[in-house]
Design a protein around this motif. Structure first.
Motif, PDB file in Angstrom:
ATOM      1  N   UNK A 204      79.218 -30.248  45.530  1.00  0.00           N
ATOM      2  CA  UNK A 204      79.250 -29.048  46.446  1.00  0.00           C
ATOM      3  C   UNK A 204      79.733 -29.693  47.890  1.00  0.00           C
ATOM      4  N   UNK A 205      79.241 -30.555  48.212  1.00  0.00           N
ATOM      5  CA  UNK A 205      79.533 -31.196  49.491  1.00  0.00           C
ATOM      6  C   UNK A 205      80.842 -31.542  49.644  1.00  0.00           C
ATOM      7  N   UNK A 206      81.707 -31.813  48.632  1.00  0.00           N
ATOM      8  CA  UNK A 206      82.991 -32.121  48.439  1.00  0.00           C
ATOM      9  C   UNK A 206      84.023 -31.092  48.980  1.00  0.00           C
ATOM     10  N   UNK A 207      83.395 -29.833  48.512  1.00  0.00           N
ATOM     11  CA  UNK A 207      84.182 -28.730  48.859  1.00  0.00           C
ATOM     12  C   UNK A 207      83.873 -28.200  50.190  1.00  0.00           C
ATOM     13  N   UNK A 208      82.680 -28.577  50.719  1.00  0.00           N
ATOM     14  CA  UNK A 208      82.649 -28.095  52.289  1.00  0.00           C
ATOM     15  C   UNK A 208      83.931 -28.183  53.289  1.00  0.00           C
ATOM     16  N   UNK A 209      84.441 -29.597  53.155  1.00  0.00           N
ATOM     17  CA  UNK A 209      85.353 -29.977  54.123  1.00  0.00           C
ATOM     18  C   UNK A 209      86.501 -28.933  54.009  1.00  0.00           C
ATOM     19  N   UNK A 210      87.332 -28.705  52.785  1.00  0.00           N
ATOM     20  CA  UNK A 210      88.481 -28.094  52.433  1.00  0.00           C
ATOM     21  C   UNK A 210      88.086 -26.745  52.959  1.00  0.00           C
TER      22      UNK A 210
ATOM     23  N   UNK B 167      83.822 -24.421  44.435  1.00  0.00           N
ATOM     24  CA  UNK B 167      84.145 -25.688  44.124  1.00  0.00           C
ATOM     25  C   UNK B 167      83.407 -26.399  43.170  1.00  0.00           C
ATOM     26  N   UNK B 168      81.929 -26.354  43.499  1.00  0.00           N
ATOM     27  CA  UNK B 168      81.027 -27.054  42.962  1.00  0.00           C
ATOM     28  C   UNK B 168      80.890 -26.564  41.390  1.00  0.00           C
TER      29      UNK B 168
ATOM     30  N   UNK C 196      85.222 -32.505  62.648  1.00  0.00           N
ATOM     31  CA  UNK C 196      84.766 -32.562  61.214  1.00  0.00           C
ATOM     32  C   UNK C 196      86.226 -32.301  60.340  1.00  0.00           C
TER      33      UNK C 196
END
Lengths: 112, 901
Positions: free
Chosen positions: A42-48, B893-894, B783
């Motif tokens: 879930x955190x991986x997806x935050x950036x994009x 995504x998750x 960021x």
């Protein structure tokens, strides 16, 4: 100290804490090895997702309702120019950005 | 044997009480399902031994199968023996005592398998003589004798001289042992039904081991005069290839015979999955790319499509690819030896000095064999590929520019040659103390430039301290005093320098007995995996001396591993030493004449290492936890750790071949200027975008009636783009603390997501800077830039790079505000095109970052976030739309994105 300075100071501290506390906490979790796979994904997806949303919101700001139709072509052309520059200079972000804004300025000049 | 109705009824009742199906009972006791169906129907001709096997599996006293109540007939037997249950009592504590009368025909013998643990037998001879007791040492008893023995070992009743009669008292303990349900001995099958029973047991063993049981072994009793292993092998092959061809069992199966008799054993095949990432500049180095591909294939033995992937691609004649390809081929059941091996094995080492010094490597390990046949060691090349990958990740300049390194304990040098194939820019100083190994090294590096040799010990090496960027060690750290070796490496490395160690580590141990168990499990795993894969390929074992020794390895090591898993250190070590003694008397000095002979020589090397380990000579292996503890205490921090080959245990730090990359810790007071300036360069695009916006902010603040000093203060301490515009309008309108602070905080709340996302993206795993340094300047643009670029920054430079990025952006923001405050009156006179162009900087920046991040890989979160922000932007303030869009994108995504390859 005047109230204005207090407001500025509290806003500064609050904004810093919003950035710092979650990072500090995430770092502790990662060191302790308690990061779950799902949380990680879930955190991986935050950036994009953030980059995409910031892009849309910033473009949205260029398109006020009354001038939307006339500007949309300019925006698309300038973005295509950014993509072209990026393709030519793989790995660089600064050059395409500058080239895109110059292109947009030039287009707006001719659009009148 | 005649069956009684009560027997059938008892069998059916006890089986149902245990919750077992007929198939389940068949799998456990090794009696064919059809035979069990017949028994329950009251027909059939089972042996007493078969009934004992059933009773053991049902966890029930033998008598409970025969019990027909007070009036019933409670005997059974055949022409050689008859047994009758006389009485049966259950004690209050749960123990059971049964009394049998037994008569044996002249010349007959009854072998009984081991009863559940703790069962005792007492015999009173009514008519002797009779031979009774442990199968290995039965006792002669005469009429009137009384004899007690343990019934939980295979035992025998025999009347060789004439008819015999005895009373037998069986005492069952209250709690049976845990192994009672899994007998390890079956009758040697004599007909198709018998084979069906064995087959169902073997299938059960395979399933048990495939799912995590550490080992299963099946032995046989009542062997015919000439028992043939061929039938057992055929049965194993049939099971291993069922239910349909194309499926692979994740187990290693062996059929062999040892002193006790034939056995079929199943051990797990382990998959460490160490090569999931492909971050080693594949476009620039086709050899490295192919090596990575083969390394991944060699550890994914179950995946479909391996065959095509193995066959595809150039191989060349390099050390690395040859060794990797041989390993992949062996996984597929094909025997192929590396092309270099032949020449090396035939090489005469007449020019090589010999060493008889006690502590020398060559005093316990046959180095000229080691030189050649270690190429067949599982994961031998894989460990070097992993090391090269780590070096490329943590010292990226090693891919581009010449790098002087030290290679510790190079040995004959094959791993070093492999490493140089993958990273040709390395200029190693190879340090090797052993004269025989050094002579081999000199031969192997002939024609290679860029390798310097030093004959001597690493601990005594005189080399400038604090200057080396990289020290490597493949397979040698366990020949040192580990703690000293780490301290020496620390002294030689420059601050931030990298130590990469590839070596075998034992499973965790805590005393000498458990260390010896660990040694048996560890070294046998390498041998047995290779042996099982050769057996899987159906390669004939030659009948020469090599072939006999090859079989001796399987016959000794499989039972040794099973003893080791049962914590029987003495027996396990005894078998290994016996094998050592056999192998050392065999003529292994000459070159092998067959592929199996070559593997036998590799097995011999591995056995030498194991036995040297028992004696703690030359081999001083530790376990990973201890190694990491020592490295941390020596001043290193862990950059990366992978288990490349697993010999025991499921944990990442259990036994096997490991690659550990460490970095010499640097105090954070010593800033990493290289990374800082790289971060500053990366901030250029953000800075260019910030200047006009900060400029507009300065203008807007002064125009709203705030003093230039307050405008500057806001930019310097709040530093949060859009919310600063909101703040000045609130301040100008005279809003109080209660109104202004929540409004600004709400607008900035999305920033709370950025820190965790950066940490998850790998930025701070090896942090050296306190977290406040990294969070003050974490704005939207910083960021976004960090997330799209951070993967290209080496992990240990990331903190300082991020600080550089933030400093650049911050300076631009504050400078832009200052310019705006100073030139507030001139703005209106600027050409419209310039103002428009400046207004497009941020959209252009975000678009370039989006392309940099990779639209294809992240298409789902990007599409969802863009769609949601566009949709919500119509109805609500843009900062709210932004926060919700980020949440929606990340969530999508998750939940729905497929895992990246």
């Amino acid at each position: 100290m005047s109230e204005m300075l207090w407001i500025i100071l509290i806003c500064a501290i609050g904004t810093f804490l919003l950035r710092w506390v979650p990072l500090w906490h995430a770092r502790r979790r990662k060191r302790g090895g308690t990061d779950g796979l799902k949380g990680q994904r879930w955190l991986e997806g935050v950036g994009p997702a953030a980059i995409a949303a910031l892009f849309v919101v910033s473009v949205w700001g260029l398109l006020p309702t009354d001038e939307r139709e006339s500007r949309i072509g300019m925006v698309l052309l300038a973005l295509a120019f950014v993509a072209l520059m990026r393709w030519l200079r793989r790995g660089s972000v600064a050059l395409p950005t500058l080239a895109g804004s110059v292109a947009y300025g030039v287009l707006s000049h001719f659009q009148g | 044997m005649e069956l009684t109705k009560p027997f059938s009824r008892n069998l059916s009742r006890l089986r149902e009480e245990r919750g077992l199906t007929i198939s389940g009972l068949s799998e456990r006791c090794g009696i064919a399902r059809s035979a069990l169906v017949s028994l329950e129907a009251g027909v059939g001709d089972p042996s007493i031994e078969s009934l004992w096997a059933i009773a053991n599996v049902l966890d029930a006293p033998f008598g409970s199968l025969l019990d027909a109540g007070p009036e019933g007939v409670r005997g059974l037997g055949d022409e050689t023996a008859h047994i009758r249950l006389m009485d049966r009592k259950e004690g209050r504590g749960g123990e059971t005592i049964e009394l049998y009368s037994m008569s044996l025909a002249p010349g007959s013998a009854k072998e009984s398998l081991a009863h559940p643990p703790g069962v005792k037998e007492k015999v009173v001879v009514i008519n002797g003589p009779i031979q009774v007791g442990d199968k290995r040492s039965p006792q002669w008893l005469r009429t009137g004798d009384v004899y007690a023995f343990d019934g939980d070992v295979p035992h025998v009743y025999a009347a060789p001289d004439g008819c015999a009669q005895a009373m037998i008292l069986l005492h069952y303990p209250a709690v049976p042992g845990p192994d009672a349900l899994h007998p390890t001995t079956l009758d040697w099958p004599v007909d198709a039904v018998g084979w069906e029973g064995v087959r169902s047991s073997v299938e059960r063993m395979c399933i048990d081991v495939a799912n995590g049981v550490q080992s299963r072994i099946l032995r046989f009793r009542a062997l015919p005069e000439t028992s043939s292993l061929t039938a057992l092998k055929e049965l194993k092959d049939e099971v291993m290839h069922s239910p349909a061809r194309g499926f692979r069992w994740p187990v290693l199966a062996f059929v062999e015979t040892d002193q006790v008799g034939p056995f079929l054993a199943v051990l797990p095949q382990r998959y460490p999955c160490a090569f999931q990432s492909t971050c080693m500049a594949p476009e620039d180095a086709p050899l490295a790319k192919r090596a990575m591909e083969l390394a991944r294939l060699s550890e994914s033995g179950l995946s479909a499509g391996r065959e095509t992937a193995i066959a595809d691609g150039e191989v060349g004649n390099g050390w690395t690819l040859e060794a990797l390809l041989c390993e992949c081929e062996l996984q597929a059941g094909r025997l192929r030896l590396p092309s270099q091996l032949q020449g090396m094995a035939e090489r005469t080492h007449s020019e090589v000095a010999t060493s008889h010094a006690d502590q020398a490597f060559s005093s316990r390990i046959q180095v000229d064999h080691y030189d050649a046949y270690e190429l067949l060691h599982p994961a031998y090349a894989r460990q070097v590929v992993a090391m090269a990958q780590d070096i490329a990740t943590f010292i990226p300049e090693a891919l581009q520019t010449t790098l002087r390194t030290i290679d510790v304990g190079t040995g004959p040098g094959v791993p070093l040659l492999m490493l140089r194939e993958l990273l040709p820019q390395l200029r190693p100083l190879a340090v090797e103390p052993d004269p025989v190994a050094f002579a081999c090294l000199e031969i192997n590096i002939r024609g290679q430039s860029g390798i310097q040799l030093h004959q001597g010990g690493f601990l005594e090496l005189e080399h400038p301290e604090g200057q080396s960027a990289l020290i490597t060690s493949v397979g040698s750290s366990h020949h040192f005093n580990t703690a000293f070796m780490l301290q020496k490496a620390y002294r030689l490395l420059q601050p931030g320098g990298v130590l990469s160690v590839a070596d075998e580590f034992l499973p965790p141990y805590h005393d000498l007995a458990s260390r010896n168990l660990a040694l048996v499990l560890h070294h046998s795993a390498y041998i047995l995996e290779a042996a099982a894969l050769i057996e899987r390929g159906g390669h004939p074992v030659p009948s020469d001396e090599d072939g006999r020794l090859y079989r001796a390895f399987r016959a000794h090591l499989v039972p040794a591993v099973i003893h080791a898993q049962e914590r029987d250190a003495l027996q396990a070590e005894r078998l290994c030493r016996k094998l050592f003694s056999i192998a050392s008397q065999t003529g292994l000095d000459k070159a092998s004449s067959s592929s199996i002979g070559a593997y036998t020589r590799f097995f011999w090397l591995e056995l030498q290492a194991m036995v040297a380990g028992f004696d703690y000579e030359v081999e001083r292996k530790t376990h990973v936890r201890r190694f990491l503890e020592l490295s941390e205490a020596s001043g290193f921090e862990l950059l990366s750790h992978r288990r490349i080959f697993a010999t025991s245990g499921a944990g990442d730090r259990d036994g096997g071949t490991h690659v550990i990359t460490l970095r010499k810790c640097v105090s954070w007071k010593r800033p990493d200027f290289h990374a800082l300036s790289a971060g500053l360069r990366s901030s250029l695009s953000v800075g260019v975008g910030y200047l006009p916006i900060a400029f507009s902010f300065g203008v807007a603040a002064v125009q709203a009636g705030l003093s230039p000093a307050v405008a500057m203060l806001v930019s310097m301490v709040v530093y949060a783009g859009a919310s600063q515009f909101l703040l000045i309008s609130l301040l100008a309108s005279g809003a109080g603390l209660v109104t202004a602070v929540p409004a600004v905080m709400l607008m900035n709340v999305r920033h709370a997501l950025y820190g965790p996302a950066l940490v998850a993206g790998g930025s701070h795993r090896h942090s050296r800077l306190p977290s406040p340094w990294l969070s003050f300047g974490l704005t939207d643009e910083v960021f976004a830039t960090a997330m799209s670029k951070i993967s290209s920054v080496p992990p240990h430079h990331r903190d300082h790079w991020l600080v550089g990025l933030q400093v650049g952006a911050y300076v631009a923001w504050v400078a832009g505000t200052a310019i705006g405050v100073m030139f507030v009156r001139d703005v209106e006179s600027w050409p419209a095109a310039v103002r428009e162009g400046l207004g497009f900087v941020l959209p252009a920046l975000f678009f370039a970052l989006l392309l940099e991040t990779g639209l294809r890989r992240w298409r789902l979160p990007v599409t969802v976030a863009a769609g949601v922000s566009a949709l919500l932007g119509v109805f609500m303030a843009s900062h709210h739309a932004l926060a919700l869009a980020v949440l929606a994108g990340a969530l999508s995504h998750a939940l729905f994105s497929r895992l990246p390859r």
